[in-house]
Design a protein around this motif. Structure first.
Motif, PDB file in Angstrom:
ATOM      1  N   LEU A 103      38.741  87.736  97.510  1.00 18.86           N
ATOM      2  CA  LEU A 103      37.591  87.387  96.669  1.00 18.86           C
ATOM      3  C   LEU A 103      38.098  86.911  95.312  1.00 18.86           C
ATOM      4  N   LEU A 104      39.092  87.642  94.785  1.00 23.06           N
ATOM      5  CA  LEU A 104      39.675  87.282  93.494  1.00 23.06           C
ATOM      6  C   LEU A 104      40.553  86.046  93.672  1.00 23.06           C
ATOM      7  N   ASN A 105      40.372  85.098  92.772  1.00 20.89           N
ATOM      8  CA  ASN A 105      41.122  83.844  92.718  1.00 20.89           C
ATOM      9  C   ASN A 105      40.695  82.821  93.774  1.00 20.89           C
ATOM     10  N   ASP A 106      40.544  83.225  95.052  1.00 16.73           N
ATOM     11  CA  ASP A 106      40.103  82.242  96.042  1.00 16.73           C
ATOM     12  C   ASP A 106      38.619  81.933  95.901  1.00 16.73           C
ATOM     13  N   HIS A 107      37.863  82.872  95.358  1.00 13.20           N
ATOM     14  CA  HIS A 107      36.427  82.633  95.168  1.00 13.20           C
ATOM     15  C   HIS A 107      36.034  82.793  93.700  1.00 13.20           C
ATOM     16  N   ILE A 108      36.365  83.947  93.144  1.00 12.15           N
ATOM     17  CA  ILE A 108      35.988  84.231  91.751  1.00 12.15           C
ATOM     18  C   ILE A 108      37.239  84.137  90.882  1.00 12.15           C
ATOM     19  N   THR A 109      37.156  83.338  89.811  1.00 13.93           N
ATOM     20  CA  THR A 109      38.333  83.147  88.965  1.00 13.93           C
ATOM     21  C   THR A 109      38.343  84.152  87.809  1.00 13.93           C
ATOM     22  N   THR A 110      39.534  84.369  87.256  1.00  7.68           N
ATOM     23  CA  THR A 110      39.634  85.300  86.126  1.00  7.68           C
ATOM     24  C   THR A 110      38.883  84.756  84.915  1.00  7.68           C
ATOM     25  N   GLU A 111      38.805  83.437  84.808  1.00  3.58           N
ATOM     26  CA  GLU A 111      38.077  82.862  83.667  1.00  3.58           C
ATOM     27  C   GLU A 111      36.618  83.320  83.666  1.00  3.58           C
TER      28      GLU A 111
END
Lengths: 447, 263
Positions: A368-376
């Motif tokens: 989910l992290l990075n592939d869908h939701i970015t840290t930005e």
């Protein structure tokens, strides 16, 4: 031979309900991929909350225009469904308006009400379509709604138009056939139902022959009920699951003050050990604790979120009220709380598809992290709770953002640099700025 | 002020065998930030005038851990919380008042699970009670008839549903309270929450505090009333950016009451 329509109807009904059930079971299986969370407390308050917010639509009407329109469609949907029950029974037993003899005058009143509601729903759906497609309302036109989400929303509106029109055409032709005393529709001179709306639709059919009318009536009846079954099965693929999930979602929603974020028990145990002067740092760890694989701190994928958060994702109707209130989104940042929910559902479906295919979960190399939701997106949140307050059905996008921030910081030590400086200051001198803790009371000398 | 105001610490109380009526939790901003220190001092003057027996922790106070928790560093948060709880419980503190909604929220909602159970009151509620109990009287003074708008801090408003206490105080000043387009539960954040105060904002087309300040200025108010030191900073920066310094003031409600009373 005369039972053939009933047998066909029964088969279609079983197939429709069966396929829907199998998809719902998949959905429940997917939700259960999340961590368990105990929301068995305060049952009374939870039921009251569900009655007020889900059944009573109290948060919908905070925006009066959209709220009022939604209430019309909602009431129409719930009440017209009573008629669907009769339609199913008639279909199974080859009867005609089976409730009428039992309900008498009440039946006429009910059918009349259904017709007026159907007309209101038709009008409302047209207004909804205009709002969504012609009025340039930002929450309906922004990036994340391009493509499927926008089409999905429109398909549902078209469905409603078709279903309501068929219902009225069915009643109009049925009304004429009853008046003419045609066999299968006649009830000894009595007219079953009242037709305040469809009597005007009937004007278009009056010149037709009995046999043409029967064909139109039967066609409308069949397409209507099959349409409902298709709609039912469409739900799983659509944002429209909220018509069912809003209820459990509101029931399980957080009751604590919005500002209270969850306490991480795993961290508490560790901190307590650190602060305990009697703790033996070389003691062998508890064997029971060793057996379990240590869970990751925070969330990087749907497996780390809890089941209520995953239910939230399936429940989201993508109305965008959250995003339109989000300070980060309003000022042009990438974060959109609605997109957080949509991406969580996308990832959950992606994982579900692997399980459907392989029979069990096999790592697909994505998260989910990075592939869908970015840290930005995650770092743009001010934790102001505007999104949580705005959601008409108790979805909490903030909790997902927080769990993912926790993962970034606790597992990856990946906070933005300036934030890390503030955290280091807190660690060293008890304030986010580099002041000496011994100077905390200096202001008192300035009084 | 000729009369010297003493700010006793909890340690001094204990040394005299006494316990304070209430502990004033000053918070990091109220302790160190020059603008926020004015709020702290104004509130202390009001406590003093009302004859409240209060204490502070002084050098024994440490960050509640709010920014750490919202930044995702639960470990640091709990370290801070447990250290503070040890100090507070050591002094047998039962009641805490604070002028910072972030400290308020953390102490009130997030400390109990870690062993810290206190009655926690935000200074606006506390002042309201002092007035209701006639321990403090306020008159409009210089704010009489002035147009004032109130900015809801997220951690006081939405997070804890305290909307009325600050507004009642403004009305007690005989000021004309005007609401912004987004207020109370729909209030727009100042941009500081969730540890944003301590980092650069993500790329966008505007800073949140500018958006909020513009909304406040649209009301035509001469004073933007705040009830949070961080909101105060953000809105003050917004006023500077809008070049309205000297024309529109950002004041904490405690400062307004203190200055109306010429304290």
């Amino acid at each position: 031979m005369e039972y053939i329509p009933q047998i066909i109807f029964a088969l279609i009904l079983i197939a429709g309900v069966g396929y829907f059930t199998s998809n719902i079971r998949k959905m429940i299986r997917n939700i259960k991929l999340g961590r368990e969370v105990d929301r068995s407390d305060n049952k009374k308050e939870r039921w009251a909350q569900m009655a007020r917010i889900a059944l009573g639509q109290s948060k919908m009407v905070r925006r009066p225009v959209a709220g009022f329109l939604h209430v019309v469609v909602y009431v129409g949907f719930v009440i017209i469904n009573i008629e669907v029950l009769e339609i199913i029974i008639d279909g199974l037993f080859g009867t005609h308006r089976i409730f009428a003899p039992y309900l008498g005058g009440v039946y006429d009143f009910l059918i009349g009400t259904f017709e007026i509601l159907a007309l209101l729903v038709l009008v409302t759906v047209v207004v909804f379509w205009i709002r969504r497609n012609a009025m340039n309302i930002k929450r309906f036109t922004m990036g994340e709604l391009k493509g499927w989400p926008k089409n999905d929303a429109n398909y549902i509106l078209y469905f409603e138009v078709v279903l309501m029109s068929l219902f009225l055409i069915m009643n109009a032709t049925d009304f004429i056939l009853q008046t003419r005393g045609v066999e299968g529709y006649a009830h000894a001179g009595e007219i079953f139902g009242s037709f305040p709306v469809s009597q005007y639709v009937a004007v278009f059919f009056e010149t037709m022959t009995d046999s043409t009318l029967i064909i139109i009536e039967r066609a409308a009846w069949w397409i209507h009920i099959v349409g409902i079954l298709i709609f039912l099965n469409y739900l799983y693929w659509s944002k429209h699951l909220h018509i069912m999930l809003a209820f459990p979602n509101v029931y399980f929603a957080k009751l604590k003050p919005k500002g209270q974020f969850t306490n991480m028990e795993a961290v508490t145990a560790e901190v307590k050990l650190m602060m305990d002067p009697d703790a033996d740092p070389f003691a062998a760890p508890d064997p029971a604790a060793m057996e379990e694989e240590p869970a990751s701190l925070g969330a990087s994928d749907i497996f780390d979120l809890d089941q209520v958060q995953l239910l939230n994702a399936y429940t989201c109707t993508e109305c965008g009220r959250c995003t339109s209130e989000c300070p980060a989104n309003i000022t042009g940042k990438k974060l959109s709380p609605r997109a957080i929910m949509m991406k969580t559902r996308d990832r959950l479906e992606e994982v579900g598809a692997v399980i459907n295919k392989e029979g069990e979960w096999k790592d697909d190399g994505k998260k989910l992290l990075n592939d869908h939701i970015t840290t930005e997106e995650l770092w743009a949140c001010t934790t102001c709770n505007a999104c949580v307050e705005a959601c008409p059905i108790g979805i909490d996008p903030l909790s997902i953002i927080m769990d993912m921030r926790r993962y970034l910081v606790l597992e990856n030590s990946a906070a933005p640099t300036d934030l890390n400086n503030a955290l280091t200051n807190i660690e060293n001198n008890g304030a986010p700025w580099p002041y000496n803790q011994m100077d905390r009371l200096n202001w008192a000398d300035e009084l | 002020m000729s009369e010297l105001i003493k700010v006793p610490t909890a340690a001094e109380f204990i040394a005299q065998g006494k316990t304070p009526e209430v502990l004033f939790w000053v918070g990091c901003s109220g302790s160190f930030d020059d603008r926020s220190k004015k709020i702290t001092k104004a509130f202390v003057k009001l406590l003093n005038k009302a004859g409240v027996e209060f204490a502070v922790l002084g050098a024994e106070e440490s960050c509640t851990g709010d920014p750490a928790k919202r930044a995702g560093n639960e470990f640091l948060f709990q370290m801070q919380a447990m250290m503070n709880i040890e100090v507070l419980n050591g002094y047998e503190i039962k009641k805490i008042v604070t002028a910072c909604p972030h400290c308020f929220n953390t102490l009130k909602n997030e400390y109990p699970e870690l062993g810290g159970n206190y009655e926690v009151i935000h200074h606006t509620s506390f002042l309201k009670d002092l007035i209701a109990n006639e321990k403090l009287t306020i008159s409009g003074g210089k704010f009489k008839g002035k147009k004032i708008t109130y900015h809801d801090p997220c951690y006081l408003g939405r997070a804890n549903e305290i909307y009325e206490a600050p507004r009642e105080l403004i009305e007690k000043l005989d000021a004309a309270l005007v609401e912004m387009k987004r207020s109370k539960r729909n209030g727009l954040c100042c941009g500081a929450g969730g540890a944003q105060m301590f980092k650069e904002p993500e790329p966008g087309n505007k800073d949140i505090n500018i958006e909020r300040t513009e909304e406040a200025l649209d009301t035509g108010a001469e004073v933007i009333a705040a009830a949070c030191p961080f909101c105060n900073t953000m809105m003050s920066d917004g006023i500077k950016a809008a070049e309205k310094e000297g024309k529109v003031e950002v004041l904490d409600i405690a400062e307004m009451i203190a200055s109306a009373e010429d304290l």
